[in-house]
Design a protein around this motif. Structure first.
Motif, mmCIF file in Angstrom:
data_model
loop_
_atom_site.group_PDB
_atom_site.id
_atom_site.type_symbol
_atom_site.label_atom_id
_atom_site.label_comp_id
_atom_site.label_asym_id
_atom_site.label_seq_id
_atom_site.Cartn_x
_atom_site.Cartn_y
_atom_site.Cartn_z
ATOM 1 N N VAL A 88 -132.026 -5.824 -33.689
ATOM 2 C CA VAL A 88 -132.216 -5.565 -35.309
ATOM 3 C C VAL A 88 -131.569 -6.361 -36.433
ATOM 4 N N LEU A 89 -131.746 -6.389 -37.835
ATOM 5 C CA LEU A 89 -131.441 -7.397 -38.651
ATOM 6 C C LEU A 89 -131.315 -6.456 -39.396
ATOM 7 N N GLU A 90 -129.966 -6.648 -39.947
ATOM 8 C CA GLU A 90 -129.670 -5.684 -41.405
ATOM 9 C C GLU A 90 -129.606 -7.230 -42.449
ATOM 10 N N LEU A 91 -129.649 -7.230 -43.433
ATOM 11 C CA LEU A 91 -129.812 -8.430 -44.567
ATOM 12 C C LEU A 91 -129.520 -7.024 -45.778
ATOM 13 N N ALA A 92 -128.888 -8.274 -46.758
ATOM 14 C CA ALA A 92 -127.558 -7.842 -47.817
ATOM 15 C C ALA A 92 -128.450 -9.179 -48.397
ATOM 16 N N CYS A 93 -128.566 -8.806 -49.877
ATOM 17 C CA CYS A 93 -128.325 -9.953 -50.778
ATOM 18 C C CYS A 93 -127.665 -9.593 -52.169
ATOM 19 N N ALA A 94 -127.141 -10.118 -53.265
ATOM 20 C CA ALA A 94 -126.814 -10.302 -54.052
ATOM 21 C C ALA A 94 -126.183 -11.538 -54.558
ATOM 22 N N GLY A 95 -126.381 -11.514 -56.382
ATOM 23 C CA GLY A 95 -125.324 -13.030 -56.711
ATOM 24 C C GLY A 95 -123.837 -12.402 -57.706
ATOM 25 N N LYS A 96 -123.934 -13.377 -58.619
ATOM 26 C CA LYS A 96 -123.033 -12.988 -58.797
ATOM 27 C C LYS A 96 -123.174 -12.982 -60.441
ATOM 28 N N THR A 97 -123.886 -12.986 -60.466
ATOM 29 C CA THR A 97 -124.700 -12.450 -61.711
ATOM 30 C C THR A 97 -126.013 -12.034 -61.981
ATOM 31 N N ALA A 98 -126.671 -11.496 -63.362
ATOM 32 C CA ALA A 98 -128.192 -11.024 -62.901
ATOM 33 C C ALA A 98 -129.704 -12.268 -62.695
ATOM 34 N N ASP A 99 -128.526 -13.437 -62.968
ATOM 35 C CA ASP A 99 -129.596 -14.667 -63.195
ATOM 36 C C ASP A 99 -129.540 -14.729 -61.369
ATOM 37 N N GLN A 100 -128.759 -14.907 -60.937
ATOM 38 C CA GLN A 100 -128.317 -15.001 -59.420
ATOM 39 C C GLN A 100 -129.136 -14.142 -58.927
ATOM 40 N N THR A 101 -129.039 -12.516 -58.625
ATOM 41 C CA THR A 101 -129.613 -11.645 -58.142
ATOM 42 C C THR A 101 -131.175 -11.523 -58.052
ATOM 43 N N VAL A 102 -131.589 -11.939 -59.591
ATOM 44 C CA VAL A 102 -133.251 -11.967 -59.162
ATOM 45 C C VAL A 102 -133.361 -12.932 -58.250
ATOM 46 N N GLN A 103 -132.880 -13.717 -57.821
ATOM 47 C CA GLN A 103 -133.552 -14.864 -56.636
ATOM 48 C C GLN A 103 -133.587 -14.090 -54.996
ATOM 49 N N CYS A 104 -132.844 -13.147 -55.277
ATOM 50 C CA CYS A 104 -133.124 -12.205 -53.265
ATOM 51 C C CYS A 104 -134.585 -12.293 -53.247
ATOM 52 N N ALA A 105 -135.349 -12.031 -54.447
ATOM 53 C CA ALA A 105 -136.898 -11.941 -54.346
ATOM 54 C C ALA A 105 -137.329 -12.919 -53.095
ATOM 55 N N THR A 106 -137.185 -13.919 -53.834
ATOM 56 C CA THR A 106 -136.932 -14.894 -53.171
ATOM 57 C C THR A 106 -136.803 -15.621 -51.701
ATOM 58 N N VAL A 107 -135.189 -14.786 -51.805
ATOM 59 C CA VAL A 107 -134.785 -14.673 -50.046
ATOM 60 C C VAL A 107 -135.527 -13.771 -48.802
ATOM 61 N N ARG A 108 -136.038 -12.715 -49.801
ATOM 62 C CA ARG A 108 -136.206 -11.538 -48.787
ATOM 63 C C ARG A 108 -137.692 -11.589 -48.623
ATOM 64 N N HIS A 109 -138.049 -12.800 -48.986
ATOM 65 C CA HIS A 109 -139.811 -12.937 -49.298
ATOM 66 C C HIS A 109 -139.401 -13.639 -47.993
ATOM 67 N N VAL B 100 -127.859 -8.119 -36.183
ATOM 68 C CA VAL B 100 -127.333 -9.128 -36.859
ATOM 69 C C VAL B 100 -127.659 -8.635 -38.090
ATOM 70 N N ALA B 101 -126.347 -8.750 -38.880
ATOM 71 C CA ALA B 101 -126.261 -8.449 -40.566
ATOM 72 C C ALA B 101 -125.637 -9.735 -40.599
ATOM 73 N N ILE B 102 -126.617 -9.933 -42.153
ATOM 74 C CA ILE B 102 -126.791 -11.033 -42.928
ATOM 75 C C ILE B 102 -125.968 -10.358 -44.856
ATOM 76 N N GLN B 103 -125.352 -11.484 -45.050
ATOM 77 C CA GLN B 103 -125.109 -10.969 -46.803
ATOM 78 C C GLN B 103 -124.602 -12.575 -46.943
ATOM 79 N N PHE B 104 -125.617 -12.375 -48.023
ATOM 80 C CA PHE B 104 -126.924 -13.386 -48.399
ATOM 81 C C PHE B 104 -126.394 -13.417 -50.422
ATOM 82 N N GLU B 105 -125.720 -14.571 -50.413
ATOM 83 C CA GLU B 105 -125.201 -14.940 -52.091
ATOM 84 C C GLU B 105 -126.251 -16.140 -52.545
ATOM 85 N N PRO B 106 -127.272 -15.900 -53.766
ATOM 86 C CA PRO B 106 -127.532 -17.174 -53.682
ATOM 87 C C PRO B 106 -127.024 -17.375 -55.214
#
Length: 202
Positions: A59-80, A117-123
């Motif tokens: 099973v997969l656990e996905l976390a995504c966040a950037g260091k700024t709000a503009d970077q975190t917006v890109q998490c929509a692309t990552v999750r898609h 599987v757990a993933i930390q993803f930072e755009p």
């Protein structure tokens, strides 16, 4: 990665088209070269995350966040991108926070599956900017290109909750002015997916 970026498309006009294409070719080559020498392109095929029947054993656990709000917006692309893959490969996936206890190596036993599987993803998106050098009366300016990429860490736990593998994955390339960052972020997400599922084609 290059074909994915070109297919998604960078929008430009006139002579800029040739410049952008040349830049993408160079960036892709530089990106691949840096990945090859950094030890961050390790895949997980030896763990056999998929069974002989092609079905996922995790099973997969996905976390995504950037260091700024503009970077975190890109998490929509990552999750898609991850949702496209998980739907196609029948992987059970859920979103978690970047501060989830899993990322401290604390995983409870699973009720099903052989792995978690757990993933930390930072755009990472850094805009270009102009800078000035020198002193009054002797000033010069320079342009600093932006950068786009990601940093990620992949954790694989056994069904009993034991941490079996922890591996970084990262890539950054220079960003042309006014370029669309979405294709780069999407390519980064699929780079990470390829480590878990090298045979997947999207």
């Amino acid at each position: 990665m290059l074909q994915r970026i070109l297919k998604t498309g960078l929008r430009s006009r006139g002579n800029d088209v040739r410049k952008v294409i040349a830049w993408v070719l160079l960036a892709a080559l530089q990106g691949c070269a840096s990945m090859g020498g950094s030890g961050t392109n390790q895949d997980f095929s030896s763990l056999k995350l998929f069974g002989a029947d092609g079905q996922p054993r995790f099973v997969l656990e996905l976390a995504c966040a950037g260091k700024t709000a503009d970077q975190t917006v890109q998490c929509a692309t990552v999750r898609h991108a991850f949702m496209q893959w998980s739907d196609g490969r029948h992987v059970e996936m859920r979103s978690i926070g970047m501060d989830d206890p899993l990322f401290s190596g604390n995983a409870a036993a699973l009720g099903k599956g052989d792995f978690r599987v757990a993933i930390q993803f930072e755009p990472d998106v850094i805009p270009s900017y102009d800078e000035w050098h020198g002193t009054q009366g002797n000033m010069s300016s320079g342009h600093v290109n932006g950068r786009v990429g990601y940093e990620a860490t992949i954790y694989v736990f056994s069904a009993a909750g034991t941490l079996m593998r922890k591996s970084p994955a990262r890539e950054h390339v220079e960003l042309p002015d006014r370029a669309n960052v979405t294709p780069f972020i999407r390519a980064g997400a699929f780079d990470v997916i390829a480590r878990l599922d090298p045979g997947y084609s999207h």
